[in-house]
Structure formats: structure tokens, C-alpha cells
Design an enzyme around this catalytic site. Structure first.
Site, mmCIF file in Angstrom:
data_model
loop_
_atom_site.group_PDB
_atom_site.id
_atom_site.type_symbol
_atom_site.label_atom_id
_atom_site.label_comp_id
_atom_site.label_asym_id
_atom_site.label_seq_id
_atom_site.Cartn_x
_atom_site.Cartn_y
_atom_site.Cartn_z
ATOM 1 C CE LYS A 1 1.857 7.451 1.268
ATOM 2 N NZ LYS A 1 2.093 6.263 0.433
ATOM 3 C CB CYS B 1 3.143 2.940 3.843
ATOM 4 S SG CYS B 1 4.171 3.702 2.578
#
Length: 403
Positions: free
Chosen positions: A207, A261
Site C-alpha cells: 500500500k 494517500c
């Protein structure tokens, strides 16, 4: 009907809850924000996503989704809470704050049963999933082999979340093979994409790596854009032409990098391995610098305007969100630039088509800005801006609307 207890009803937790409820799961959503609980139970949300409110009303009406401030016993627990920054360490690197994850784990430990599955979806530093196992083991009556824990990060883009939750591939990393397989079976029940198995540490770093990769790519394009400005070259034309090469794919430069993010996750890597993450850290510095550079570019244009025309210009700022066509302003460089211009007492008119209002200024229509602004500043490349005729205006376009 299998019951799922979902911690966090934000940009990921709520769409995930809706999707699971539509697929036959009984969802109990846990949220600390009372206003979100009230909205959710009315079938309403302040998240702007295609079809989200229609779907939410459906699953609330049929009783498959209920929101509360307290967790309930379930067969599956999903943690989708924020993991923000806290103070910088000795290397001046922001440190991830996993306190919300820890609190969720402690809460689960009070009600977890034998053979329950706990899934962490929050973006997390390497080792967080294993830490979650220890917390539950130390705060419950169960041994670690009596419950299942896995990490499965989301891979969605705001503006298309519901579709991508179903269709994107997923990576599942369990703290044991049995945990991985149990979590894989769960995601296969509602995901059309591939669900690939690995261990928890690898899944956590997957991720972080995905978003750090994009941050590095954007940093390269932002650095090229600075060179183009110095050499009087259009950076968007340059990159568009460079991307005609079959093995080149440079992302578009902008006024920085925002969102929860790409602007955040690289620091999770840097904080864990500061000596080995030099490119990751440099990319963050370049992208943060680009925001400051854009601000100075606007200021310089304002001062030049004042010198030539002997009046204070009105600046029309187009866009506040961190990326085009969303309502999300988290870590938004456009928002930072706009607030700094207000702080410097410049005359501003602001348009943001994806927000109804903001707490620091008034919002105006596109037409009003075009009629009343002396300098147009494009900070976010919203689709609605692409049809605007800017030929008669003094324009600073930091998004490359024509490309």
C-alpha cells in the site's frame, strides 16, 4: 446473515459498509462523530460519490446498515479509521499516528469471539497488523490461534469508490496462512477483482509503495515543470510529447500533491527507514516545494500587475480540492495556497464546484469570477473548467487544462 462491525464511516468505511450491506451482510458501523452517525441512520452522507446516497438509503431502509458510537459482537470486524501524522522525529520526518487503530483493537478485544475475523484496512506502518494481534491477545481471553487477523488496504480513487471497491484487485496479508485464506474468502464474496494472498508486512508495504511510486512520478513532473518555467517552455506540451514514447508515462505536474494517500503514505516508509528512503523523502520535498513555488509565482504576478496598472488586482481562484472532480480537501495544496493568499490580504474570489461552502471565505460561481477577476488562477483541473473561455483573461494555469 453474517454480521460485520465496521470501525470508521469515512471515505472508505462508509462505502465499504454500503457495499457489504448490499451483498447480504448485516453491518454495524462504529463512528465517534455524532453528526455522521445521525446522517448515516437517516440514509444521508456528506461524501460526494456517484450512487452513494441512493445505495445508502436502500441499505438503511432494509435494516442492513446501522450506525452507532459503540461496537457490537460480530463475526467480522473491519478497521477503517484515520492514521494521521504526529510530531516529527529527530530526522524531521513526520511520524504516523496509529492511536485510532489501537483504540479500535482494544475495543474489539472486549467483544471478540473464537474464530472471529479482524481486518485492518487503514493505511498503516509495517508491523501494525502484528501489533493489532498482540493487543487483542493481551486484552481478551483468546490465544492468537483462536482468532484471525489480516491486512487488506483499499485501492480506490475518490469519485469512483464504489465501482473500484468491487472491481479492483486486492492484496490480503494475514498474520497466518489461515488468516489470509479466511480474509481472501471474505473479499471474494463481493469483489470481482483478483484477491491475492501474502503476509501482513508485505501487504502493508504494498500500500505504501503504490502511493510513494506515484509521489515520486509527480515529483519528477513537478521538477521538470520548474525547469520549463525557467526556459520558457510549456511543461504540459513537453510532457504530452514525451509520453508519446511507448515506455514513458509521466504524470501531469500541478501545484503540489494532496489527499490522504499520496501526500501522506510516503512518510510512513521514510519514518520506518530514514537512511534508506532518500528518493522517497526527496520526492516529498519537491512536491511540497512546488506548492510554495506556485504561491510565489502568483504573488509575483500580482505585484507586476500592480506596478503596471497601479491598482490592486482581484484574483479569481479556481479550485480548492486536492484533485479534480472530488469534494475532498484533505492536504490540498490548492487550499493551502488560497488560504495563504487570504492571509496576505490579497483580494480573492473563489470557485469550487464540488463544495457548497467553506468556513474561511465565500464561494462564487464560475461566471462571477470570469466577470470580476483581473487575474485567473487555475489551481485544480476540474472537468467543469475545461470548457471555460480564458482567452481574454490574464491566466495562471497550474493544471494544464488544455492537455
Amino acid at each position: 446473515m453474517t454480521k460485520c462491525c465496521v470501525y470508521g464511516l469515512g471515505y472508505i468505511g462508509l462505502p465499504t459498509s454500503i457495499l457489504l450491506a448490499k451483498n447480504g451482510y448485516k453491518i454495524h458501523g462504529v463512528e465517534i462523530d455524532k453528526s455522521i452517525i445521525e446522517l448515516t441512520n437517516k440514509g444521508l452522507t456528506n461524501i460526494v460519490e456517484p450512487n452513494i446516497e441512493t445505495s445508502l438509503k436502500e441499505v438503511v431502509k432494509n435494516g442492513n446498515l446501522v450506525a452507532s458510537s459503540k461496537p457490537e459482537k460480530a463475526e467480522i470486524f473491519i478497521i477503517a479509521v484515520p492514521t494521521p501524522f504526529r510530531n516529527q522525529n529527530n530526522n524531521n520526518i513526520p511520524m504516523p499516528d496509529i492511536s485510532y487503530v489501537i483504540e479500535a483493537a482494544k475495543s474489539i478485544a472486549k467483544i471478540v469471539k473464537k474464530n472471529d475475523l479482524i481486518i485492518l484496512e487503514s493505511t498503516s506502518p509495517i508491523g501494525t497488523t502484528e501489533e493489532l494481534v498482540k493487543i487483542i491477545e493481551n486484552n481478551s481471553d483468546l490465544d492468537r490461534d483462536e482468532f484471525y487477523v489480516a491486512y487488506c488496504p483499499e485501492r480506490v480513487i475518490p469519485g469512483n469508490i464504489l465501482y473500484e471497491l468491487i472491481n479492483n484487485d486486492r492484496v490480503v496479508g494475514g498474520c497466518s496462512l489461515e488468516s489470509s485464506e479466511k480474509a481472501q474468502k471474505f473479499y471474494k464474496s463481493f469483489c470481482k477483482g483478483e484477491v491475492r494472498i501474502t503476509n501482513s508486512a508485505t501487504a502493508e508495504l504494498v500500500k505504501l509503495t503504490e502511493n510513494a511510486y506515484r509521489d515520486v512520478n509527480i515529483a519528477f513532473s513537478n521538477e521538470i515543470s520548474l525547469i520549463c518555467d525557467q526556459k520558457n517552455i510549456d511543461p504540459y506540451e513537453l510532457i504530452n510529447l514525451a509520453n508519446k514514447h511507448p515506455r514513458v508515462n509521466i504524470l501531469k505536474p500541478g501545484c503540489g500533491v494532496g489527499g490522504h494517500c499520496i501526500a501522506v503514505d510516503p512518510w510512513f516508509i521514510a519514518s520506518a527507514s530514514p537512511e534508506l528512503s532518500k528518493i522517497v523523502q526527496l520526492a516529498r520535498e519537491v512536491n511540497n516545494h512546488k506548492t510554495k513555488w506556485v504561491l510565489e509565482k502568483i504573488k509575483k504576478t500580482i505585484f507586476n500587475y500592480k506596478e503596471k496598472r497601479h491598482k490592486e488586482p482581484i484574483i479569481g481562484c479556481f479550485g480548492l480540492t486536492y484533485k479534480p472532480n472530488v469534494d475532498d480537501i484533505r492536504e490540498s495544496p490548492a487550499l493551502k495556497i488560497t488560504k495563504e493568499l487570504i492571509k496576505n490580504n490579497f483580494k480573492l474570489l473563489i470557485n469550487e464546484p464540488n463544495l457548497k461552502n467553506v468556513d474561511f471565505a465565500a464561494l462564487y460561481s464560475i461566471e462571477y469570477l470570469l466577470e470580476n477577476s483581473d487575474i485567473i488562477v487555475i489551481l485544480v483541473g476540474h472537468e467543469k473548467y475545461k470548457s471555460i473561455n480564458l482567452e481574454k483573461h490574464l491566466v495562471l494555469d497550474f493544471c494544464g487544462l488544455n492537455y
